[in-house]
Design an enzyme around this catalytic site. Structure first.
Site, mmCIF file in Angstrom:
data_model
loop_
_atom_site.group_PDB
_atom_site.id
_atom_site.type_symbol
_atom_site.label_atom_id
_atom_site.label_comp_id
_atom_site.label_asym_id
_atom_site.label_seq_id
_atom_site.Cartn_x
_atom_site.Cartn_y
_atom_site.Cartn_z
ATOM 1 N N ARG A 1 21.272 38.919 79.586
ATOM 2 C CA ARG A 1 22.641 39.427 79.626
ATOM 3 C C ARG A 1 23.225 39.108 80.999
ATOM 4 O O ARG A 1 22.507 39.060 81.998
ATOM 5 C CB ARG A 1 22.662 40.955 79.451
ATOM 6 C CG ARG A 1 22.503 41.431 78.035
ATOM 7 C CD ARG A 1 23.757 41.156 77.204
ATOM 8 N NE ARG A 1 23.621 41.668 75.849
ATOM 9 C CZ ARG A 1 23.175 40.958 74.819
ATOM 10 N NH1 ARG A 1 22.805 39.709 74.969
ATOM 11 N NH2 ARG A 1 23.103 41.490 73.611
ATOM 12 N N HIS B 1 27.035 31.822 75.739
ATOM 13 C CA HIS B 1 26.307 32.911 75.056
ATOM 14 C C HIS B 1 25.990 32.533 73.604
ATOM 15 O O HIS B 1 26.330 33.259 72.673
ATOM 16 C CB HIS B 1 27.095 34.237 75.107
ATOM 17 C CG HIS B 1 26.237 35.429 74.766
ATOM 18 N ND1 HIS B 1 26.440 36.693 75.266
ATOM 19 C CD2 HIS B 1 25.142 35.546 73.967
ATOM 20 C CE1 HIS B 1 25.539 37.529 74.781
ATOM 21 N NE2 HIS B 1 24.724 36.849 73.974
#
Ligand code: NDP
Ligand code: OXD
Length: 321
Positions: free
Chosen positions: A236, A284
């Protein structure tokens, strides 16, 4: 009374997160259950027994008084953990072979890219320069994996099979054949001292926020043929201090970085990462979630629950993952 409804709430601007597509998949795998796409003003919240969600806004689930399980439609639950009004029911995250395989592909691709000096080779190609450099074998490098859970352990095995030395770091003690395992704050420095390529597959929790920082980069091993160490973050964005990464790349503490996740997503146009010569970035999508696989997985978990069996991949809310 019929079976309780399954409410779907998908907040994403990515095409692969199309809510109608998810709804159609869930209707296929739960044929005898009403599947409702939220928000639906006509829905009686009391009807909802299950919620399957991706990045709901804080408070979105608070109205469902008869909720039995919340399914997070991805592996990382940090967005849900930030919702202090989340109903106190079991929270199940995704751990499926399809997602794990995709992440393994991403990690292997990026480790090999740095190991095989691809940034240098592509630059040479653009300059029409025939300038081979010595290429060492995989066994000359140690890859250190932060996070030895579902995704980290699979990547560790794949890299080991390619001949890399692999070390790993987790919260609790682990034993994995062929992988030197370290754990906890006390084990971090010894893990970093061996690591030439650092792969981060940690969840984002209060303990792990900004774990990828300047102090950590300075402790990585610089003695391999790779020279300056490399970082790869597919966990993350909140795990990384981005100002520290840029400084470390610019002063040579780090040789390169592969980044899939960012403190702000989508990555702002003004971010220096976009054009940094030592950064390989992806939006992502290291391990995209597949609606077919995941809707099947959720339907199986509901069937287990209704048959009185234990749920799999339950999130420990105290730990935050
Ligand atoms: P798991 O929960 O299976 O594994 C998490 C690992 O991190 C465990 O080994 C755990 O240790 C370790 N860990 C957690 N906290 C700490 C800590 N404070 N110190 C050291 N180690 C710690 O998660 P997954 O492997 O399934 O997923 C990892 C993350 O990957 C997700 O949370 C998500 O953020 C990210 N992800 C990113 C995707 C992408 O496309 N970029 C796609 C999917 C996931 P222990 O084993 O001791 O509990
Ligand atoms: C994630 C996922 O957690 O896509 O990022 O599963």
């Amino acid at each position: 009374m019929g079976k309780g409804a399954l409410a779907l709430l998908v907040n994403s601007n990515q095409q692969n997160w199309s809510p109608p597509r998810w709804k159609a998949r869930f209707e296929e795998v739960c044929p005898d259950r009403r599947v409702v796409l939220l928000p639906d003003p006509a829905l009686d919240p009391a009807e909802v027994h299950y919620a399957a969600v991706w990045k709901p806004k804080p408070g979105d689930l608070a109205a469902f008084a008869n909720l039995r399980i919340i399914f997070n439609l991805g592996a990382g639950v940090d967005a849900l953990m930030a919702d202090h009004s989340l109903p106190d029911v079991p929270l199940v995250r995704v751990a499926v072979g399809d997602l794990t395989d995709r992440m393994t592909e991403y990690v292997v691709l990026h480790v090999l890219m740095h190991h095989r000096q691809e940034l240098y080779l592509r630059e040479s190609q653009r300059a029409k320069r025939w300038a081979p450099k010595y290429q060492w074998a995989a066994g000359a490098l140690t890859v250190g994996i932060m996070g030895l859970g579902t995704l980290g352990a699979a990547s560790a095995h794949a890299l080991r099979a390619l001949g890399f030395r692999v070390v790993g770091w987790s919260r609790n003690e682990k034993r994995i054949d062929g992988i030197a395992c370290f754990h906890g704050a006390d084990g971090l420095d010894a893990f970093l001292r061996q690591t030439n390529i650092l792969v981060c597959l940690l969840p984002l929790t209060p303990e792990t926020r900004h774990v990828l920082n300047r102090d950590v980069f300075a402790k990585l091993n610089r003695e391999s043929l790779l020279g300056a160490p490399v970082i790869i973050n597919a966990g993350r964005g909140g795990l990384q201090n981005e100002a520290d990464i840029l400084r470390a790349l610019d002063d040579g503490t780090l040789g390169a970085a592969s980044l899939d996740v960012y403190e702000t997503e989508p990555l702002p146009e003004a971010s220096p990462f976009w054009s940094h010569p030592k950064v390989v970035l992806t939006p992502h999508n290291a391990a995209d979630t597949d609606a077919d696989e995941i809707s099947k997985y959720v339907a199986q978990q509901i069937a287990r629950f209704e048959a009185g069996q234990a749920l799999e991949n339950l999130v420990d809310r105290k730990r935050g993952y």
